[in-house]
Motif scaffolding. Structure first.
Motif, PDB file in Angstrom:
ATOM      1  N   PHE A  60      18.270   7.898   0.082  1.00 23.17           N
ATOM      2  CA  PHE A  60      16.952   8.626   0.612  1.00 23.17           C
ATOM      3  C   PHE A  60      16.327   8.748   1.071  1.00 23.17           C
ATOM      4  O   PHE A  60      15.501   9.926   2.704  1.00 23.17           O
ATOM      5  N   ARG A  61      16.517   7.077   2.559  1.00 24.44           N
ATOM      6  CA  ARG A  61      16.145   6.198   3.225  1.00 24.44           C
ATOM      7  C   ARG A  61      16.634   5.751   4.598  1.00 24.44           C
ATOM      8  O   ARG A  61      17.064   5.096   2.961  1.00 24.44           O
ATOM      9  N   ASN A  62      16.742   5.553   4.858  1.00 28.47           N
ATOM     10  CA  ASN A  62      17.513   4.630   6.036  1.00 28.47           C
ATOM     11  C   ASN A  62      16.832   3.449   7.257  1.00 28.47           C
ATOM     12  O   ASN A  62      15.986   4.042   7.020  1.00 28.47           O
ATOM     13  N   TYR A  63      16.637   1.778   6.482  1.00 29.04           N
ATOM     14  CA  TYR A  63      16.202   1.113   7.247  1.00 29.04           C
ATOM     15  C   TYR A  63      16.640   0.385   8.203  1.00 29.04           C
ATOM     16  O   TYR A  63      17.701  -0.427   7.801  1.00 29.04           O
ATOM     17  N   ALA A  64      16.460   0.073   9.198  1.00 28.37           N
ATOM     18  CA  ALA A  64      16.994  -1.143  10.372  1.00 28.37           C
ATOM     19  C   ALA A  64      16.623  -1.913  10.919  1.00 28.37           C
ATOM     20  O   ALA A  64      14.808  -1.832  11.806  1.00 28.37           O
ATOM     21  N   GLY A  75       8.858   4.167   7.486  1.00 30.66           N
ATOM     22  CA  GLY A  75       9.735   5.342   7.095  1.00 30.66           C
ATOM     23  C   GLY A  75       9.371   4.037   5.411  1.00 30.66           C
ATOM     24  O   GLY A  75       9.299   3.896   4.392  1.00 30.66           O
ATOM     25  N   LEU A  76       8.898   3.120   5.576  1.00 29.61           N
ATOM     26  CA  LEU A  76       8.081   1.731   4.822  1.00 29.61           C
ATOM     27  C   LEU A  76       6.648   1.576   4.768  1.00 29.61           C
ATOM     28  O   LEU A  76       6.070   3.086   3.572  1.00 29.61           O
ATOM     29  N   ASP A  77       6.021   1.228   5.123  1.00 28.00           N
ATOM     30  CA  ASP A  77       4.654   1.342   5.447  1.00 28.00           C
ATOM     31  C   ASP A  77       4.288   1.466   6.404  1.00 28.00           C
ATOM     32  O   ASP A  77       2.811   2.053   6.469  1.00 28.00           O
ATOM     33  N   GLY A  79       1.370  -1.184  -0.528  1.00 26.18           N
ATOM     34  CA  GLY A  79      -0.385  -0.084   0.158  1.00 26.18           C
ATOM     35  C   GLY A  79       0.663   1.373  -0.033  1.00 26.18           C
ATOM     36  O   GLY A  79       0.672   2.490   0.083  1.00 26.18           O
ATOM     37  N   ILE A  80       1.777   0.779  -0.996  1.00 22.42           N
ATOM     38  CA  ILE A  80       3.366   1.935  -0.652  1.00 22.42           C
ATOM     39  C   ILE A  80       2.399   3.510  -1.326  1.00 22.42           C
ATOM     40  O   ILE A  80       2.290   2.699  -2.700  1.00 22.42           O
ATOM     41  N   ASN A  81       1.861   3.869  -1.170  1.00 19.42           N
ATOM     42  CA  ASN A  81       1.966   5.297  -2.796  1.00 19.42           C
ATOM     43  C   ASN A  81       2.599   5.511  -3.399  1.00 19.42           C
ATOM     44  O   ASN A  81       3.925   5.123  -3.840  1.00 19.42           O
ATOM     45  N   THR A  97      17.085  -5.087  13.758  1.00 18.41           N
ATOM     46  CA  THR A  97      17.441  -5.664  14.802  1.00 18.41           C
ATOM     47  C   THR A  97      16.872  -7.241  15.372  1.00 18.41           C
ATOM     48  O   THR A  97      15.356  -7.275  15.965  1.00 18.41           O
ATOM     49  N   PHE A  98      17.512  -7.967  15.323  1.00 11.98           N
ATOM     50  CA  PHE A  98      16.938  -9.398  15.506  1.00 11.98           C
ATOM     51  C   PHE A  98      17.500 -10.244  16.593  1.00 11.98           C
ATOM     52  O   PHE A  98      18.929 -10.415  16.332  1.00 11.98           O
ATOM     53  N   ARG A  99      17.227 -11.148  17.380  1.00  6.05           N
ATOM     54  CA  ARG A  99      17.341 -13.069  17.523  1.00  6.05           C
ATOM     55  C   ARG A  99      16.846 -13.783  16.645  1.00  6.05           C
ATOM     56  O   ARG A  99      15.497 -14.158  17.196  1.00  6.05           O
ATOM     57  N   ARG A 103      14.219   3.862  -7.874  1.00  8.02           N
ATOM     58  CA  ARG A 103      15.197   4.442  -8.360  1.00  8.02           C
ATOM     59  C   ARG A 103      16.372   4.582  -7.124  1.00  8.02           C
ATOM     60  O   ARG A 103      17.841   4.680  -8.213  1.00  8.02           O
ATOM     61  N   LEU A 104      16.045   4.205  -6.625  1.00  8.96           N
ATOM     62  CA  LEU A 104      17.300   3.828  -5.516  1.00  8.96           C
ATOM     63  C   LEU A 104      18.553   2.902  -5.707  1.00  8.96           C
ATOM     64  O   LEU A 104      17.867   1.532  -5.979  1.00  8.96           O
ATOM     65  N   LYS A 105      19.737   2.774  -5.473  1.00  4.92           N
ATOM     66  CA  LYS A 105      20.734   2.103  -5.324  1.00  4.92           C
ATOM     67  C   LYS A 105      20.671   1.554  -3.796  1.00  4.92           C
ATOM     68  O   LYS A 105      21.655   1.735  -3.108  1.00  4.92           O
ATOM     69  N   GLY A 113       7.174 -11.241   4.686  1.00  2.00           N
ATOM     70  CA  GLY A 113       7.841 -11.809   5.030  1.00  2.00           C
ATOM     71  C   GLY A 113       8.913 -11.292   4.071  1.00  2.00           C
ATOM     72  O   GLY A 113       8.845 -11.423   3.044  1.00  2.00           O
ATOM     73  N   TRP A 114      10.558 -12.738   4.484  1.00  2.00           N
ATOM     74  CA  TRP A 114      10.890 -12.234   4.196  1.00  2.00           C
ATOM     75  C   TRP A 114      12.287 -13.039   3.502  1.00  2.00           C
ATOM     76  O   TRP A 114      12.020 -13.951   4.584  1.00  2.00           O
ATOM     77  N   THR A 115      13.039 -13.244   3.405  1.00  2.00           N
ATOM     78  CA  THR A 115      13.695 -14.976   3.220  1.00  2.00           C
ATOM     79  C   THR A 115      15.784 -14.454   2.892  1.00  2.00           C
ATOM     80  O   THR A 115      15.598 -13.681   1.784  1.00  2.00           O
ATOM     81  N   HIS A 116      16.290 -14.556   2.936  1.00  2.00           N
ATOM     82  CA  HIS A 116      17.540 -13.949   3.004  1.00  2.00           C
ATOM     83  C   HIS A 116      18.437 -15.347   2.859  1.00  2.00           C
ATOM     84  O   HIS A 116      18.335 -16.201   3.528  1.00  2.00           O
ATOM     85  N   TRP A 117      19.187 -15.296   1.544  1.00  2.00           N
ATOM     86  CA  TRP A 117      20.466 -16.332   1.712  1.00  2.00           C
ATOM     87  C   TRP A 117      20.830 -16.661   0.514  1.00  2.00           C
ATOM     88  O   TRP A 117      21.327 -15.544   0.195  1.00  2.00           O
ATOM     89  N   HIS A 128      21.278 -13.862  -1.749  1.00  2.00           N
ATOM     90  CA  HIS A 128      19.870 -13.297  -1.941  1.00  2.00           C
ATOM     91  C   HIS A 128      18.932 -12.683  -1.505  1.00  2.00           C
ATOM     92  O   HIS A 128      18.827 -13.362  -0.361  1.00  2.00           O
ATOM     93  N   LEU A 129      17.895 -11.725  -1.796  1.00  2.00           N
ATOM     94  CA  LEU A 129      16.486 -12.228  -0.680  1.00  2.00           C
ATOM     95  C   LEU A 129      15.241 -11.380  -1.559  1.00  2.00           C
ATOM     96  O   LEU A 129      15.286 -11.190  -1.936  1.00  2.00           O
ATOM     97  N   GLU A 130      14.149 -12.387  -1.213  1.00  2.00           N
ATOM     98  CA  GLU A 130      13.187 -12.838  -1.869  1.00  2.00           C
ATOM     99  C   GLU A 130      12.822 -11.657  -0.727  1.00  2.00           C
ATOM    100  O   GLU A 130      11.799 -12.047   0.678  1.00  2.00           O
ATOM    101  N   LEU A 131      11.306 -10.805  -0.633  1.00  2.25           N
ATOM    102  CA  LEU A 131      10.495  -9.684  -0.534  1.00  2.25           C
ATOM    103  C   LEU A 131       8.854 -10.535  -0.792  1.00  2.25           C
ATOM    104  O   LEU A 131       8.937 -10.219  -1.298  1.00  2.25           O
ATOM    105  N   PHE A 132       8.323 -10.626   0.273  1.00  2.00           N
ATOM    106  CA  PHE A 132       6.428 -11.685  -0.903  1.00  2.00           C
ATOM    107  C   PHE A 132       5.748 -10.685   0.272  1.00  2.00           C
ATOM    108  O   PHE A 132       5.832 -10.585   2.498  1.00  2.00           O
TER     109      PHE A 132
END
Ligand code: RET
Length: 133
Positions: A57-61, A76-78, A24-26, A63-65, A35-37, A105-109, A116-120
């Protein structure tokens, strides 16, 4: 296993638009984001991971276990509150983000030397690949 830690820069980004739409991001923010790298900076301190998504433009961080549910605010995302949980599925790091949006969610490998990152979200899948900086 191969380490996710380090600095990564994006080399491909497929269907980021579809993923952002599902969130739902505008239109205005989608156009900027496309356009962001993007860069990823991944750090590990004992059992704690810090994943930073960086751009001019913007950062997103976050932290988790691994294996410990945490509250995530996608600022800054949705801008949603989700209950997140990261687990290992073999060599894949999988995050489920439970909240208003279904199947989120997402998957990193690692594949060869690439991250690789899949965002779903709600049936949309964005596929991003990063190379080490
Ligand atoms: C940006 C710019 C503003 C709009 C959008 C963004 C997307 C960020 C994403 C971050 C994913 C982070 C992950 C973290 C893992 O721990 C770049 C902040 C939509 C998709 C997977």
């Amino acid at each position: 296993p191969d380490s996710f830690c380090g600095s990564w820069e994006i080399i491909s980004n497929v269907n980021f638009e579809g993923y952002m739409n599902a969130l739902g991001i505008n239109l205005y923010l989608r156009k900027i984001a496309l356009r962001l790298k993007l860069k990823k900076v991944i750090e590990q301190q004992e059992d704690r991971y810090i994943i930073k998504t960086c751009s001019t433009f913007r950062n997103y961080a976050t932290t988790f276990r691994v294996g410990q549910e945490f509250q995530e605010f996608t600022e800054g995302l949705d801008n949603r509150h989700v209950k997140s949980m990261v687990t290992w599925h073999g060599k894949k790091m999988v995050c489920e983000q439970v909240g208003e949006k279904k199947c989120r969610g997402w998957t990193h490998w690692m594949e060869e030397d690439k991250l690789h990152l899949e965002l779903f979200c709600e049936g949309e899948v964005c596929k991003q690949v990063f190379k080490k900086k």
